[in-house]
Design an enzyme around this catalytic site. Structure first.
Site, PDB file in Angstrom:
ATOM      1  N   HIS A 259      33.877  -9.324  32.435  1.00  0.00           N
ATOM      2  CA  HIS A 259      34.764  -8.250  32.904  1.00  0.00           C
ATOM      3  C   HIS A 259      36.046  -8.833  33.502  1.00  0.00           C
ATOM      4  CE1 HIS A 259      32.081  -4.749  32.364  1.00  0.00           C
ATOM      5  NE2 HIS A 259      31.094  -5.587  32.665  1.00  0.00           N
ATOM      6  N   ASP A 322      27.606  -8.723  36.039  1.00  0.00           N
ATOM      7  CA  ASP A 322      26.933  -7.916  35.024  1.00  0.00           C
ATOM      8  C   ASP A 322      27.585  -8.112  33.658  1.00  0.00           C
ATOM      9  OD1 ASP A 322      29.277  -6.636  36.031  1.00  0.00           O
ATOM     10  OD2 ASP A 322      28.659  -4.776  35.054  1.00  0.00           O
ATOM     11  N   GLU A 323      26.842  -7.797  32.621  1.00  0.00           N
ATOM     12  CA  GLU A 323      27.335  -7.716  31.239  1.00  0.00           C
ATOM     13  C   GLU A 323      28.172  -8.930  30.838  1.00  0.00           C
ATOM     14  OE1 GLU A 323      27.413  -2.877  30.692  1.00  0.00           O
ATOM     15  OE2 GLU A 323      29.132  -3.808  31.682  1.00  0.00           O
ATOM     16  N   ALA A 324      27.721 -10.111  31.254  1.00  0.00           N
ATOM     17  CA  ALA A 324      28.431 -11.350  30.906  1.00  0.00           C
ATOM     18  C   ALA A 324      27.943 -11.835  29.540  1.00  0.00           C
ATOM     19  CB  ALA A 324      28.203 -12.406  31.986  1.00  0.00           C
TER      20      ALA A 324
END
Length: 517
Positions: A259, A322-324
């Site tokens: 992100h 998150d969401e790496a």
């Protein structure tokens, strides 16, 4: 987009004299209520007396007077003269049973007294007092009374220490004034943490002196290609001050290592190939990553954390995580091992999304769980194992607490990747038992995240937050024994006229028996 929220009676229609709200019929539900005795009526002779010499008690008293004066038309002087009767705000440092946020409210024919050990408790007690009064007390013009508070006694302390709401200002930027408006709405329901999501692929929203292009370039756009924006350090400090006066602690988040497209677009050297990314205005996730092997990455992280920590008096600093999906697991673990000590070096407690538990959470770290019913068991087990080893949890299950999600398939705003989240579903769960296997002692509290891919105005925020945010706040504050949807829906219905009086948007869920519906 114009959203109709129902609302006030037609012009000219007679309004019945409001009934006295039964003691304790407020949100969050108080821990103990002993109703009975005569009500207290606020009149032209009422005074608000505060603790002698306490600046915070006086400020709370003046804030209460600021709510009551326009609608009642009364002077309501704030005084340190104890006198007799009226509204009394008392600090009693010996009231250890009330803790840092609890309060006692006693109402009778002669007056209302709110007692607390700490100023935060006085403030929370005042929010209860507001809800005990008729909804039109919130209006900014003179209204008809009477202004009665039911008789009896409330003794109230929170179940969990952390009761938060997150606002994503990265997907769409929100001004200082818009953030303040949301802070006021949170504070009504005893929310005590404002989590600001300050960076993402679409925008970097806080000035960093040592890396100025982060805000100047990385903050120049938003989802859909609009203007974007960022907070100067003075503006961020003003948000922190405003929140603090309402007893909310600001938790800043800089999401990493994923992100991060706004940062990667701002500085070429943060990319592994040395080439700056293009600015991004879509809503996909998982495609960006800081360059874990490069030492400049950690210079960047150190500078950013140092500058934000210096502006933030609160305990926590959130590093996302998150969401790496574009960071290998090996690199993710290495990155978190380098970054967590930086947070500690600058005097803050590490907070991250629950993927942090897939690395090695630092001692005292807080993991924010955003899984949902379809989250795999292995991922849940990983979080539970970390909790058993001492990692604290803040619970934000996406299919319960993500208040940016659609209520129904026809909701004009929001996302639905975790499912539809009607008001009853957002309320009907117990944080103490939600994550099977995690000891309740590991649960620090709850948080209601508001992601803003589809939200760009205060009206949008309000429509998605209300009526769901008060329910999440109640789960964080009230004893589990008070949690009952059938009882709660009547109390949330009674909030509708109050939101109307405040000029707020909200979703008139068919699950709730709104007055006049």
């Amino acid at each position: 987009m114009v959203i109709s929220c129902g609302g006030a009676a037609p012009a000219g229609e007679a309004r019945a004299v409001p009934a006295v709200t039964p003691l304790g019929q407020v949100i969050p539900a108080p821990a103990e209520v002993d109703a009975g005795g005569s009500p207290y009526e606020i009149t032209s002779g009422t005074r608000i007396s505060v603790e002698d010499g306490s600046r915070e008690a006086r400020r709370i008293g003046e804030a209460l007077a600021g709510v009551l004066r326009p609608s009642t038309g009364y002077r309501l002087p704030v005084t340190e003269d104890r006198g007799k009767g009226g509204i009394r705000l008392e600090l009693d440092r010996r009231a250890r049973d009330l803790g840092g946020e609890g309060y006692r409210l006693v109402s009778g024919k002669r007056g209302v007294t709110i007692t607390a050990k700490e100023p935060a408790g006085l403030f929370h007690g005042v929010q209860t007092l507001r809800q005990q009064l008729p909804a039109q007390v919130e209006k900014d013009s003179e209204q008809d009374g009477p202004w009665k508070v039911a008789g009896g006694r409330i003794e109230d302390t929170p179940r969990f220490a952390y009761r938060g709401a997150m606002l994503d200002v990265s997907r769409h930027f929100f001004t200082v004034g818009q953030v303040k408006r949301y802070i006021d709405q949170m504070a009504m329901y005893k929310v005590n943490k404002l989590h600001l999501h300050l960076s993402d692929d679409q925008g970097w929203r806080i000035a960093i002196d040592s890396w100025p292009r982060l805000a100047e370039h990385g903050g120049s756009t938003q989802v859909g290609g609009g203007k974007g924006g960022y907070y100067t350090k003075a503006q961020y400090t003003e948000i922190v001050r405003y929140a603090s006066e309402r007893y909310l602690e600001v938790v800043p988040e800089i999401d990493m290592p994923g992100h991060t497209n706004a940062a990667l677009a701002s500085y070429a050297e943060l990319n592994c190939d040395g080439v700056a990314k293009e600015l991004y205005t879509g809503i996909e996730v998982g495609f960006s990553s800081l360059c874990v092997p490069k030492e400049v990455t950690y210079d960047f992280v150190d500078d950013v954390i140092r500058e934000i920590a210096a502006l933030t008096p609160g305990r926590y600093l959130h590093i996302g995580g998150d969401e790496a999906h574009s960071t290998s697991h090996e690199d993710y673990v290495k990155f978190m091992e380098r970054v967590q000590p930086v947070v500690a070096k600058y005097g803050k407690t590490v907070m991250g999304w629950h993927q942090l538990t897939g690395a090695n959470p630092a001692k005292g770290a807080v993991a924010q769980y955003w899984g949902y019913d379809r989250t795999g068991q292995a991922e849940r087990d990983q979080v539970v194992a970390a909790a058993k080893k001492g990692t604290k949890l803040v619970l934000s299950p996406a299919d319960r607490a993500y208040i940016d999600h659609k209520y129904t398939k026809d909701t004009p705003l929001g996302l639905a990747w975790a499912g539809l989240v009607e008001v009853d579903r957002s309320y009907d769960w117990d944080p103490g038992t939600y994550l099977t296997g995690a000891p309740e002692s590991s649960v620090l509290g709850v948080e209601a995240p508001m992601w803003t891919e589809t939200l760009s105005t205060s009206e949008h925020i309000e429509y998605m937050a209300f009526p769901r945010l008060p329910g999440i706040a109640e789960l964080g504050w009230s004893p589990a024994s008070t949690h009952d949807w059938d009882a709660y829906k009547g109390r949330i219905a009674a909030q509708g006229p109050r939101w109307d009086a405040l000029g707020m948007e909200y979703y008139k869920s068919p699950k709730v028996p709104w007055p006049g519906e």
